[in-house]
Scaffold this motif. Sequence first.
Motif, short mmCIF file in Angstrom:
data_model
loop_
_atom_site.label_atom_id
_atom_site.label_comp_id
_atom_site.label_asym_id
_atom_site.label_seq_id
_atom_site.Cartn_x
_atom_site.Cartn_y
_atom_site.Cartn_z
N CYS A 259 -60.12 40.09 -75.08
CA CYS A 259 -59.71 39.86 -76.47
C CYS A 259 -60.70 38.99 -77.23
O CYS A 259 -60.78 39.06 -78.45
CB CYS A 259 -58.32 39.24 -76.51
N ASP B 160 -50.96 36.38 -70.66
CA ASP B 160 -51.87 36.33 -69.52
C ASP B 160 -51.48 35.20 -68.56
O ASP B 160 -51.42 35.37 -67.35
CB ASP B 160 -53.30 36.11 -70.00
N SER C 204 -64.75 30.25 -71.70
CA SER C 204 -63.93 31.21 -72.45
C SER C 204 -63.18 30.51 -73.58
O SER C 204 -63.07 31.03 -74.69
CB SER C 204 -62.95 31.91 -71.52
N ILE D 52 -58.32 30.85 -66.38
CA ILE D 52 -58.99 30.66 -67.66
C ILE D 52 -60.06 29.60 -67.48
O ILE D 52 -59.81 28.53 -66.91
CB ILE D 52 -58.00 30.23 -68.75
N VAL E 213 -52.21 37.44 -76.31
CA VAL E 213 -52.56 37.86 -74.96
C VAL E 213 -52.67 36.66 -74.02
O VAL E 213 -52.24 36.73 -72.87
CB VAL E 213 -53.88 38.66 -74.96
N ALA E 214 -53.27 35.56 -74.49
CA ALA E 214 -53.42 34.38 -73.65
C ALA E 214 -52.06 33.88 -73.18
O ALA E 214 -51.90 33.48 -72.01
CB ALA E 214 -54.17 33.29 -74.41
N SER F 186 -64.20 31.12 -77.42
CA SER F 186 -63.15 31.74 -78.23
C SER F 186 -62.82 30.91 -79.46
O SER F 186 -62.60 31.45 -80.54
CB SER F 186 -61.89 31.95 -77.38
N THR G 76 -57.55 38.09 -71.49
CA THR G 76 -57.94 37.06 -72.47
C THR G 76 -59.42 37.13 -72.80
O THR G 76 -59.83 37.03 -73.96
CB THR G 76 -57.60 35.66 -71.91
N GLN H 12 -55.81 37.76 -79.28
CA GLN H 12 -56.14 36.90 -78.15
C GLN H 12 -55.12 35.79 -77.96
O GLN H 12 -54.79 35.42 -76.83
CB GLN H 12 -57.53 36.29 -78.32
#
Length: 343
Positions: free
Chosen positions: A103, A288, A300, A296, A284-285, A304, A100, A281
Amino acid sequence: MACFEQWKQVIAMVGTSFCLAIVNILLKKVLNEGLDHLLIIFYRQIISTIFLSPIAYFLERKSRPKTTVAILCDHFLSALIGVTLTQYLFLLGLKFTSATFTCAFINMVPVNTFIMALPFGLEKVNLKHKSGRAKVFGAVVSVGGALLLTLYKGIPIRDLPTPLEDPKTGGTKRWGTGTLLLTGGSIMWSSWFLIQAKIGKTYPCQYSSTAIISFFSTIQSAILYIAIHRNISAWLIKGNLEILTVLFSGIVGSGLCYVVMSWCVKERGPVFTSAFSPLIQIFVAAFDITFLHEQIHLGSVLGSILVVVGMYILLWGKINEAALCNAIKPVTDPATTTAAEEI
């Protein structure tokens, strides 16, 4: 049909983002298991070359322009900057951080592309119009988000148990080193979009172009691997996950996704194509949290969000700028000019 023609690049880039998210998750898994970065690049590029070469030969053999030394040099540079070095830096950064977090730096690619395109005249800013001001404001917001992402980690969002020590990283993830590597990878990938914009004009054959780039990257990564590792037995990969990862990342990640991105760069420009990076992202999150159970942090998330918001402000400005240009463009010959012509 007209609606599909207008949205086909958008649909293509959404699908590409989803596939690249899967590639990132698979790569994170095999990196955690100890597979070498350059070996990943070598295998995915040679698989991409083998997969794309026959497709390029049969589909583009009649439309392919003559391959000159200048064209080969452009493709070699594109492979070195946009594939070999970009993937190497991103894979190293991915090893030291998380999928994450990595990305989030991919999200900076559109802003970097916009800033780097200005000196080359590929992008222009007119501060007298709101579209130009939006592009500048969006870039500033995204850069601010990247700085927040880099300098502020913050409290963990999820209540996860403390991870076991990783002897390869000294017990903690080297976020500072990973951040520098990811920043370099982001700049490299932004440079690739600009190089690809030039290649799209001189060699407008996406399958052939991507196959040549994959071939050059295969040679480059092999030379780098031999220079660093002299153990021949280390070239072999045996695990099912490793084999699946290099096959999927080679055929889909380095093959079809690069073909689609090259086509979108030619059709809609480098900034439009790179603007879909934030979707990676988001995908992916989800993976993830579900599969890798990565922690996380607040920094971040906030960083983001700013990067994504700034990116879409920039994209909004670019769309309105294109609409304005279309509205004021003079039509001198109605027989040869259509209302749907893109700038």
